[in-house]
Design a protein around this motif. Structure first.
Motif, PDB file in Angstrom:
ATOM      1  N   PRO A 136       0.691  -1.200   0.069  1.00 32.45           N
ATOM      2  CA  PRO A 136      -0.051   0.212  -0.047  1.00 32.45           C
ATOM      3  C   PRO A 136       0.535   1.196   0.057  1.00 32.45           C
ATOM      4  CG  PRO A 136      -0.800  -1.262   1.311  1.00 32.45           C
ATOM      5  CD  PRO A 136       0.188  -2.175   0.938  1.00 32.45           C
ATOM      6  N   ALA A 137       0.615   1.719  -0.452  1.00 29.47           N
ATOM      7  CA  ALA A 137       0.615   3.617  -0.267  1.00 29.47           C
ATOM      8  C   ALA A 137       1.674   3.808  -1.193  1.00 29.47           C
ATOM      9  CB  ALA A 137       1.203   3.865   0.624  1.00 29.47           C
ATOM     10  N   ASN A 138       1.928   3.147  -2.260  1.00 30.53           N
ATOM     11  CA  ASN A 138       3.180   3.108  -3.325  1.00 30.53           C
ATOM     12  C   ASN A 138       4.660   2.601  -3.190  1.00 30.53           C
ATOM     13  OD1 ASN A 138       0.958   4.300  -5.821  1.00 30.53           O
ATOM     14  ND2 ASN A 138       0.940   5.688  -4.251  1.00 30.53           N
ATOM     15  N   ASN A 139       4.716   1.689  -1.913  1.00 30.66           N
ATOM     16  CA  ASN A 139       5.622   0.964  -1.641  1.00 30.66           C
ATOM     17  C   ASN A 139       6.302  -0.045  -2.297  1.00 30.66           C
ATOM     18  OD1 ASN A 139       6.757   3.666   0.028  1.00 30.66           O
ATOM     19  ND2 ASN A 139       4.823   3.013   0.922  1.00 30.66           N
ATOM     20  N   LEU A 140       7.591  -0.664  -2.129  1.00 32.25           N
ATOM     21  CA  LEU A 140       7.566  -2.286  -2.555  1.00 32.25           C
ATOM     22  C   LEU A 140       8.563  -2.645  -1.279  1.00 32.25           C
ATOM     23  CD1 LEU A 140       9.039  -0.946  -6.256  1.00 32.25           C
ATOM     24  CD2 LEU A 140       6.665  -1.849  -5.558  1.00 32.25           C
ATOM     25  N   LEU A 141       8.066  -3.600  -1.324  1.00 29.34           N
ATOM     26  CA  LEU A 141       8.733  -4.699  -0.328  1.00 29.34           C
ATOM     27  C   LEU A 141       9.490  -5.445  -1.445  1.00 29.34           C
ATOM     28  CD1 LEU A 141       8.861  -6.095   2.541  1.00 29.34           C
ATOM     29  CD2 LEU A 141       8.308  -8.319   0.775  1.00 29.34           C
ATOM     30  N   LEU A 142      10.877  -5.451  -1.579  1.00 32.06           N
ATOM     31  CA  LEU A 142      11.902  -5.825  -2.306  1.00 32.06           C
ATOM     32  C   LEU A 142      12.901  -7.030  -1.470  1.00 32.06           C
ATOM     33  CD1 LEU A 142      13.676  -2.825  -3.977  1.00 32.06           C
ATOM     34  CD2 LEU A 142      11.626  -4.173  -5.141  1.00 32.06           C
ATOM     35  N   VAL A 143      12.831  -8.204  -2.141  1.00 29.81           N
ATOM     36  CA  VAL A 143      13.738  -9.813  -1.988  1.00 29.81           C
ATOM     37  C   VAL A 143      14.821  -9.318  -2.324  1.00 29.81           C
ATOM     38  CG1 VAL A 143      13.391 -12.359  -0.448  1.00 29.81           C
ATOM     39  CG2 VAL A 143      11.478 -10.267  -0.632  1.00 29.81           C
ATOM     40  N   PHE A 144      15.894  -9.690  -1.935  1.00 33.22           N
ATOM     41  CA  PHE A 144      17.199  -9.867  -2.470  1.00 33.22           C
ATOM     42  C   PHE A 144      18.006 -11.858  -1.863  1.00 33.22           C
ATOM     43  CE2 PHE A 144      16.920  -5.620  -2.533  1.00 33.22           C
ATOM     44  CZ  PHE A 144      16.686  -5.658  -4.268  1.00 33.22           C
ATOM     45  N   GLU A 145      18.635 -12.483  -2.628  1.00 30.46           N
ATOM     46  CA  GLU A 145      19.536 -12.944  -2.113  1.00 30.46           C
ATOM     47  C   GLU A 145      21.029 -12.735  -3.133  1.00 30.46           C
ATOM     48  OE1 GLU A 145      17.205 -17.166  -4.690  1.00 30.46           O
ATOM     49  OE2 GLU A 145      15.961 -16.258  -2.569  1.00 30.46           O
ATOM     50  N   ARG A 146      21.420 -14.294  -2.279  1.00 23.54           N
ATOM     51  CA  ARG A 146      22.916 -14.419  -3.046  1.00 23.54           C
ATOM     52  C   ARG A 146      22.914 -14.822  -4.688  1.00 23.54           C
ATOM     53  NH1 ARG A 146      26.694 -13.643   0.754  1.00 23.54           N
ATOM     54  NH2 ARG A 146      26.614 -13.971   2.970  1.00 23.54           N
ATOM     55  N   GLN A 147      23.378 -14.323  -5.287  1.00 24.02           N
ATOM     56  CA  GLN A 147      23.657 -14.936  -6.800  1.00 24.02           C
ATOM     57  C   GLN A 147      23.618 -16.717  -6.691  1.00 24.02           C
ATOM     58  OE1 GLN A 147      25.826 -12.530  -8.630  1.00 24.02           O
ATOM     59  NE2 GLN A 147      24.688 -10.905  -8.725  1.00 24.02           N
ATOM     60  N   SER A 148      24.356 -16.650  -6.079  1.00 25.40           N
ATOM     61  CA  SER A 148      24.719 -18.332  -6.516  1.00 25.40           C
ATOM     62  C   SER A 148      23.787 -19.606  -5.757  1.00 25.40           C
ATOM     63  CB  SER A 148      25.972 -18.552  -5.294  1.00 25.40           C
ATOM     64  OG  SER A 148      25.948 -18.472  -4.038  1.00 25.40           O
ATOM     65  N   VAL A 149      22.514 -18.936  -5.025  1.00 29.43           N
ATOM     66  CA  VAL A 149      21.379 -19.722  -4.267  1.00 29.43           C
ATOM     67  C   VAL A 149      20.715 -21.298  -5.621  1.00 29.43           C
ATOM     68  CG1 VAL A 149      19.379 -19.495  -3.687  1.00 29.43           C
ATOM     69  CG2 VAL A 149      20.830 -18.295  -2.281  1.00 29.43           C
ATOM     70  N   PRO A 150      20.640 -21.622  -5.550  1.00 22.26           N
ATOM     71  CA  PRO A 150      20.796 -22.654  -6.829  1.00 22.26           C
ATOM     72  C   PRO A 150      18.212 -22.639  -6.738  1.00 22.26           C
ATOM     73  CG  PRO A 150      21.244 -24.153  -5.105  1.00 22.26           C
ATOM     74  CD  PRO A 150      21.747 -22.974  -4.472  1.00 22.26           C
ATOM     75  N   HIS A 151      18.750 -22.689  -8.344  1.00 26.07           N
ATOM     76  CA  HIS A 151      17.147 -22.964  -8.291  1.00 26.07           C
ATOM     77  C   HIS A 151      16.918 -24.498  -8.848  1.00 26.07           C
ATOM     78  CE1 HIS A 151      15.904 -19.480  -6.477  1.00 26.07           C
ATOM     79  NE2 HIS A 151      16.557 -18.913  -6.930  1.00 26.07           N
ATOM     80  N   PRO A 152      16.223 -24.855  -8.405  1.00 26.28           N
ATOM     81  CA  PRO A 152      16.594 -26.665  -9.476  1.00 26.28           C
ATOM     82  C   PRO A 152      15.408 -26.295 -10.805  1.00 26.28           C
ATOM     83  CG  PRO A 152      14.895 -26.460  -7.519  1.00 26.28           C
ATOM     84  CD  PRO A 152      15.469 -25.328  -6.908  1.00 26.28           C
ATOM     85  N   SER A 153      14.479 -25.553 -11.201  1.00 25.78           N
ATOM     86  CA  SER A 153      13.488 -25.828 -12.037  1.00 25.78           C
ATOM     87  C   SER A 153      13.878 -24.314 -12.957  1.00 25.78           C
ATOM     88  CB  SER A 153      11.975 -25.088 -11.274  1.00 25.78           C
ATOM     89  OG  SER A 153      11.859 -24.070 -10.744  1.00 25.78           O
ATOM     90  N   GLY A 154      15.470 -24.051 -12.949  1.00 29.89           N
ATOM     91  CA  GLY A 154      15.839 -22.709 -13.977  1.00 29.89           C
ATOM     92  C   GLY A 154      15.763 -22.192 -13.405  1.00 29.89           C
ATOM     93  N   PRO A 155      16.271 -19.945 -14.062  1.00 33.46           N
ATOM     94  CA  PRO A 155      16.641 -19.415 -13.346  1.00 33.46           C
ATOM     95  C   PRO A 155      15.449 -18.407 -13.276  1.00 33.46           C
ATOM     96  CG  PRO A 155      17.752 -19.226 -15.878  1.00 33.46           C
ATOM     97  CD  PRO A 155      16.394 -20.853 -15.792  1.00 33.46           C
ATOM     98  N   PRO A 156      14.991 -18.198 -11.785  1.00 35.66           N
ATOM     99  CA  PRO A 156      13.961 -17.515 -11.206  1.00 35.66           C
ATOM    100  C   PRO A 156      13.266 -16.576 -11.999  1.00 35.66           C
ATOM    101  CG  PRO A 156      15.767 -16.867 -10.197  1.00 35.66           C
ATOM    102  CD  PRO A 156      15.927 -17.696 -10.974  1.00 35.66           C
ATOM    103  N   GLN A 157      12.078 -16.121 -11.981  1.00 36.38           N
ATOM    104  CA  GLN A 157      11.266 -14.821 -12.493  1.00 36.38           C
ATOM    105  C   GLN A 157      10.927 -14.146 -11.018  1.00 36.38           C
ATOM    106  OE1 GLN A 157      11.094 -14.040 -15.631  1.00 36.38           O
ATOM    107  NE2 GLN A 157      11.939 -16.458 -16.529  1.00 36.38           N
ATOM    108  N   VAL A 158      11.401 -12.977 -11.908  1.00 32.47           N
ATOM    109  CA  VAL A 158      10.660 -11.589  -9.986  1.00 32.47           C
ATOM    110  C   VAL A 158      10.112 -11.587  -9.953  1.00 32.47           C
ATOM    111  CG1 VAL A 158      11.316 -10.163  -9.334  1.00 32.47           C
ATOM    112  CG2 VAL A 158      13.307 -10.819 -10.533  1.00 32.47           C
TER     113      VAL A 158
END
Length: 219
Positions: A194-216
């Motif tokens: 709400p109120a034109n704010n964003l919650l951004l989540v960052f993680e290490r670039q090396s964290v594996p994703h079994p289903s391939g590159p994740p979508q933001v």
């Protein structure tokens, strides 16, 4: 008990932020809050995530009494004493030995737009130093985005900030993500709040994703 400092905005946004944290985080862990300010957020989160240990911090120790008072008011006993922390310093925290254990969460709300731009790089680099391998950095606040119309209220807020201090101003999400990438972190999710704010989540670039590159996530 008196509550020396109070932010109406922190009171309004604490519930939607908590809902996202509850969906994102495991049942227990260690959290560092950067720029705790009044202490309303850390007190609220700690009370509702009691299996987490919370470490508040701020660049000014005049906030410490308020942080402690809010945590006492909330009955949150899983909060450590606040520490001085300048995000630009090569050692976190500033006046004590460096944190000995990694954090599963580094949380920072409403700091980037009321701090010089080099604080963004400091936040990203410090988070990368102190996050556990699968830990996350979560930031909250207003952002400008390429290709996304900026709300009139945020345009006015940005102009006001820059008038108050030319080093301040709402940051471009793309610039923030670039600083994160330089520190080895990637933007994993973007949530509109709400109120034109964003919650951004960052993680290490090396964290594996079994289903391939994740979508933001754009939720």
């Amino acid at each position: 008990m008196s509550l020396p400092q109070h932010s109406p905005a922190a009171e309004r946004n604490r519930a939607p932020i908590l809902a996202h944290l509850q969906a994102l985080l495991p049942a227990s862990g260690r959290a560092l809050e950067v720029a705790s300010g009044t202490g309303q957020h850390v007190a609220w989160f700690a009370a509702h995530l009691p299996q987490w240990t919370w470490q508040p911090s701020d660049a000014q120790d005049d906030a410490f009494a308020s942080i402690t008072a809010w945590c006492a008011h909330a009955g949150a006993h899983n909060v450590l004493a606040p520490v001085l922390l300048d995000v630009r310093a090569p050692r976190w925290p500033s006046a004590k030995p460096a944190f000995a254990e990694p954090f599963d969460l580094v949380y920072c709300a409403n700091m980037l737009h009321i701090a010089p731009w080099d604080c963004c790089a400091g936040l990203m680099q410090g988070a990368a130093r102190h996050l556990a391998p699968h830990g996350r950095l979560v930031t909250y606040g207003p952002y400008l985005e390429d290709g996304v119309p900026t709300a009139p209220g945020n345009l006015a807020f940005d102009a006001n900030l820059r008038e108050r201090d030319p080093a301040w101003g709402i940051r471009r999400l793309e610039d923030v993500a670039r600083e994160a990438a330089h520190a080895g972190l990637r933007l994993a999710a973007r949530h509109a709040l709400p109120a034109n704010n964003l919650l951004l989540v960052f993680e290490r670039q090396s964290v594996p994703h079994p289903s391939g590159p994740p979508q933001v996530a754009l939720g």
